[in-house]
Design a protein around this motif. Structure first.
Motif, PDB file in Angstrom:
ATOM      1  N   ILE A 256       0.835  -1.208   0.000  1.00  0.00           N
ATOM      2  CA  ILE A 256       0.000   0.000   0.000  1.00  0.00           C
ATOM      3  C   ILE A 256       0.868   1.256   0.000  1.00  0.00           C
ATOM      4  O   ILE A 256       0.586   2.234  -0.692  1.00  0.00           O
ATOM      5  CB  ILE A 256      -0.968  -0.028   1.206  1.00  0.00           C
ATOM      6  CG1 ILE A 256      -2.012  -1.126   0.944  1.00  0.00           C
ATOM      7  CG2 ILE A 256      -1.632   1.321   1.429  1.00  0.00           C
ATOM      8  CD1 ILE A 256      -2.951  -1.389   2.073  1.00  0.00           C
ATOM      9  N   ALA A 257       1.979   1.193   0.738  1.00  0.00           N
ATOM     10  CA  ALA A 257       2.862   2.366   0.813  1.00  0.00           C
ATOM     11  C   ALA A 257       3.461   2.718  -0.555  1.00  0.00           C
ATOM     12  O   ALA A 257       3.554   3.892  -0.904  1.00  0.00           O
ATOM     13  CB  ALA A 257       3.967   2.122   1.841  1.00  0.00           C
ATOM     14  N   VAL A 258       3.854   1.709  -1.336  1.00  0.00           N
ATOM     15  CA  VAL A 258       4.425   2.043  -2.656  1.00  0.00           C
ATOM     16  C   VAL A 258       3.351   2.620  -3.582  1.00  0.00           C
ATOM     17  O   VAL A 258       3.641   3.486  -4.407  1.00  0.00           O
ATOM     18  CB  VAL A 258       5.159   0.858  -3.341  1.00  0.00           C
ATOM     19  CG1 VAL A 258       6.423   0.491  -2.593  1.00  0.00           C
ATOM     20  CG2 VAL A 258       4.262  -0.342  -3.540  1.00  0.00           C
TER      21      VAL A 258
ATOM     22  N   TYR B 247       3.981   4.885  -7.123  1.00  0.00           N
ATOM     23  CA  TYR B 247       4.589   3.917  -8.043  1.00  0.00           C
ATOM     24  C   TYR B 247       3.515   3.073  -8.714  1.00  0.00           C
ATOM     25  O   TYR B 247       2.619   2.550  -8.050  1.00  0.00           O
ATOM     26  CB  TYR B 247       5.563   2.998  -7.294  1.00  0.00           C
ATOM     27  CG  TYR B 247       6.771   3.722  -6.769  1.00  0.00           C
ATOM     28  CD1 TYR B 247       7.828   4.040  -7.614  1.00  0.00           C
ATOM     29  CD2 TYR B 247       6.856   4.105  -5.427  1.00  0.00           C
ATOM     30  CE1 TYR B 247       8.939   4.729  -7.144  1.00  0.00           C
ATOM     31  CE2 TYR B 247       7.955   4.797  -4.942  1.00  0.00           C
ATOM     32  CZ  TYR B 247       8.994   5.103  -5.802  1.00  0.00           C
ATOM     33  OH  TYR B 247      10.081   5.779  -5.336  1.00  0.00           O
ATOM     34  N   ARG B 248       3.609   2.914 -10.032  1.00  0.00           N
ATOM     35  CA  ARG B 248       2.634   2.131 -10.792  1.00  0.00           C
ATOM     36  C   ARG B 248       3.347   1.350 -11.896  1.00  0.00           C
ATOM     37  O   ARG B 248       4.126   1.928 -12.654  1.00  0.00           O
ATOM     38  CB  ARG B 248       1.606   3.041 -11.482  1.00  0.00           C
ATOM     39  CG  ARG B 248       0.762   3.916 -10.553  1.00  0.00           C
ATOM     40  CD  ARG B 248      -0.333   3.123  -9.858  1.00  0.00           C
ATOM     41  NE  ARG B 248      -1.242   3.965  -9.109  1.00  0.00           N
ATOM     42  CZ  ARG B 248      -1.023   4.392  -7.860  1.00  0.00           C
ATOM     43  NH1 ARG B 248       0.091   4.081  -7.241  1.00  0.00           N
ATOM     44  NH2 ARG B 248      -1.913   5.146  -7.239  1.00  0.00           N
TER      45      ARG B 248
ATOM     46  N   GLU C   5      12.045  -2.120 -10.505  1.00  0.00           N
ATOM     47  CA  GLU C   5      11.999  -0.854  -9.781  1.00  0.00           C
ATOM     48  C   GLU C   5      10.893  -0.875  -8.718  1.00  0.00           C
ATOM     49  O   GLU C   5      11.050  -0.287  -7.640  1.00  0.00           O
ATOM     50  CB  GLU C   5      11.774   0.288 -10.775  1.00  0.00           C
ATOM     51  CG  GLU C   5      12.454   1.579 -10.334  1.00  0.00           C
ATOM     52  CD  GLU C   5      12.209   2.714 -11.323  1.00  0.00           C
ATOM     53  OE1 GLU C   5      12.021   2.447 -12.525  1.00  0.00           O
ATOM     54  OE2 GLU C   5      12.212   3.869 -10.865  1.00  0.00           O
ATOM     55  N   MET C   6       9.796  -1.550  -9.022  1.00  0.00           N
ATOM     56  CA  MET C   6       8.743  -1.703  -8.014  1.00  0.00           C
ATOM     57  C   MET C   6       9.307  -2.475  -6.824  1.00  0.00           C
ATOM     58  O   MET C   6       9.037  -2.138  -5.665  1.00  0.00           O
ATOM     59  CB  MET C   6       7.542  -2.436  -8.619  1.00  0.00           C
ATOM     60  CG  MET C   6       6.335  -2.495  -7.714  1.00  0.00           C
ATOM     61  SD  MET C   6       5.652  -0.866  -7.327  1.00  0.00           S
ATOM     62  CE  MET C   6       4.170  -0.847  -8.323  1.00  0.00           C
ATOM     63  N   GLY C   7      10.122  -3.499  -7.117  1.00  0.00           N
ATOM     64  CA  GLY C   7      10.765  -4.254  -6.042  1.00  0.00           C
ATOM     65  C   GLY C   7      11.682  -3.382  -5.200  1.00  0.00           C
ATOM     66  O   GLY C   7      11.684  -3.457  -3.966  1.00  0.00           O
TER      67      GLY C   7
ATOM     68  N   LYS D 241      12.758  -0.234  -0.246  1.00  0.00           N
ATOM     69  CA  LYS D 241      13.003   1.065   0.389  1.00  0.00           C
ATOM     70  C   LYS D 241      11.996   1.317   1.507  1.00  0.00           C
ATOM     71  O   LYS D 241      12.362   1.713   2.612  1.00  0.00           O
ATOM     72  CB  LYS D 241      12.943   2.185  -0.665  1.00  0.00           C
ATOM     73  CG  LYS D 241      14.097   3.174  -0.519  1.00  0.00           C
ATOM     74  CD  LYS D 241      13.973   4.354  -1.486  1.00  0.00           C
ATOM     75  CE  LYS D 241      14.129   3.959  -2.950  1.00  0.00           C
ATOM     76  NZ  LYS D 241      13.550   4.993  -3.862  1.00  0.00           N
ATOM     77  N   VAL D 242      10.691   1.067   1.236  1.00  0.00           N
ATOM     78  CA  VAL D 242       9.713   1.288   2.321  1.00  0.00           C
ATOM     79  C   VAL D 242       9.922   0.326   3.489  1.00  0.00           C
ATOM     80  O   VAL D 242       9.616   0.653   4.627  1.00  0.00           O
ATOM     81  CB  VAL D 242       8.231   1.107   1.915  1.00  0.00           C
ATOM     82  CG1 VAL D 242       7.528   2.374   1.728  1.00  0.00           C
ATOM     83  CG2 VAL D 242       8.037   0.246   0.737  1.00  0.00           C
TER      84      VAL D 242
END
Ligand code: IPM
Ligand code: MG
Length: 360
Positions: free
Chosen positions: A327-329, A334-335, A351-353, A358-359
């Motif tokens: 949920i944070a990303v 980010y999409r 990049e999503m990974g 990072k979160v």
């Protein structure tokens, strides 16, 4: 001492390996903070297994799954294997895995995320707040009933046959999962059948009604499957938990998934007897059209890992950590392409990974 878990990874075909590798990195990253230790072992299933061994579910793969604490599956299938005989099709490997692990209960949540509400093809006011759990029977019914096959008749015509059959014990065990699931959620269970036409459904309904006495806290209702399909798109918020047979559940869970507009976000859990390994996999398929291009959305696989932690390994705190990270990303904008909308930051699978790490 850290709690140790043996996880079998089945990356499978298409985008499977890409979304799996992101998910494994994320699991490794959260393990220490929950005092968990994962041992990951990879095995082939589906098309890659057909190419390597001629068999979509090699015996070693099934054995490895049986001997693990949980199985994380990505996706199987692709154009390349679509025209093989049925016993060599990727889907047959998946059905063999379900049967081989006795995964009779399939949990498919369809939850609409406020961040993605405009991705739904239905009106905002119809889908806002939708939170449905489809409990699908997975090892019986018309998928497995005998007799089945294509037979020659006396006149020389061919006759294709499948048999929809349930024993009362099979209905009871899935109905109990339905009641227990409803109890932990909104307390409402809708059993879906076709009891106005099918004898197998009449038995289904009789058993569900009989068991209801043991769950007075659950409000039980019944719908015929055709009406249930209509109600799902007409007024989906009336549903909390749905319990149904294998074929009806296959169809209704796709419809429920589409309410959310983002099938790339939905996880599932397939469970057998308590203490036996479950299989956790995204609802979406192997998307061969974008495979190998770093475009896939890994979030359904991440959320499947969360279901593994919650339902398979009884680690709800770690599960929640992954769910909140997903949920944070999204909140950070980010999409991936499948859920892209105005103002979003378009990223690839890797990049999503990285954003997730990072979160975390
Ligand atoms: C699903 C799929 C499978 C099913 C296929 C791939 C065998 O549609 O998991 O819903 O029909 O169960
Ligand atoms: Mg399906």
């Amino acid at each position: 001492m850290a709690r140790q878990y043996r996880i079998t990874l089945l990356p499978g075909d298409g985008i499977g390996p890409e979304i799996m590798s992101v998910t494994v990195e994320v699991l490794k990253a959260i393990a220490p903070s929950f005092d968990l230790e994962f041992t990951f072992t990879e095995a082939p299933i589906g098309g890659v297994a057909i190419d390597a061994t001629g068999n979509p579910l090699p015996e070693e793969t099934l054995k490895m799954c049986q001997n693990s604490d949980a199985v994380l599956l990505a996706a199987i299938g692709g154009y390349k294997w679509d025209n093989l005989p049925r016993n060599q099709r990727p889907e047959t490997g998946l059905l063999g895995l379900r049967a081989g692990l006795d995964l009779f209960a399939n949990l498919r949540p369809a939850t609409i995320l406020p961040q993605l509400i405009d991705a739904s093809s239905l009106k905002r006011e119809v889908v806002e707040g939708v939170d449905i759990m489809v409990v699908r029977e997975l090892t019986g019914g018309i998928y497995f009933g005998q007799p089945k096959g294509i037979f020659a008749t006396e006149t020389g015509d061919k006759r294709g046959v499948n048999t929809m059959a349930y024993t009362d014990a099979e209905v009871d065990r899935i109905a109990r999962v339905g009641f227990e699931t409803a109890k932990k959620r909104g307390g409402k269970l809708c059993s879906v059948d076709k009891a106005n036409v099918l004898d197998v459904s009449q038995l289904w309904r009789d058993r569900v009604v009989a068991l209801a006495a043991e769950y007075p806290e659950v409000e039980l209702s019944h719908l015929y499957v055709d009406n249930a399909a209509m109600q799902l798109v007409r007024a989906p918020k009336q549903f909390d938990t749905i319990v149904t047979g294998n074929l009806f559940g296959d169809i209704l869970s796709d419809a429920a998934a589409m309410l959310t507009g983002s099938i790339g976000m939905l996880p599932s859990a397939s469970l057998g007897a308590p203490g036996k390994p479950g299989v956790f996999e995204p609802v979406h398929g192997s998307a061969p059209d974008i495979a190998g291009q770093d475009k896939a959305n890994p979030l359904a696989q991440i959320l499947s890992a969360a279901m593994m932690l919650r339902y398979g390994l009884d680690q709800p705190a770690a599960a929640e950590k992954l769910e909140l990270a997903a949920i944070a990303v999204l909140d950070a904008g980010y999409r991936t392409g499948d859920i892209m909308s105005e103002g979003g930051k378009l990223v690839g699978c890797k990049e999503m990974g990285e954003a997730l790490l990072k979160v975390l």
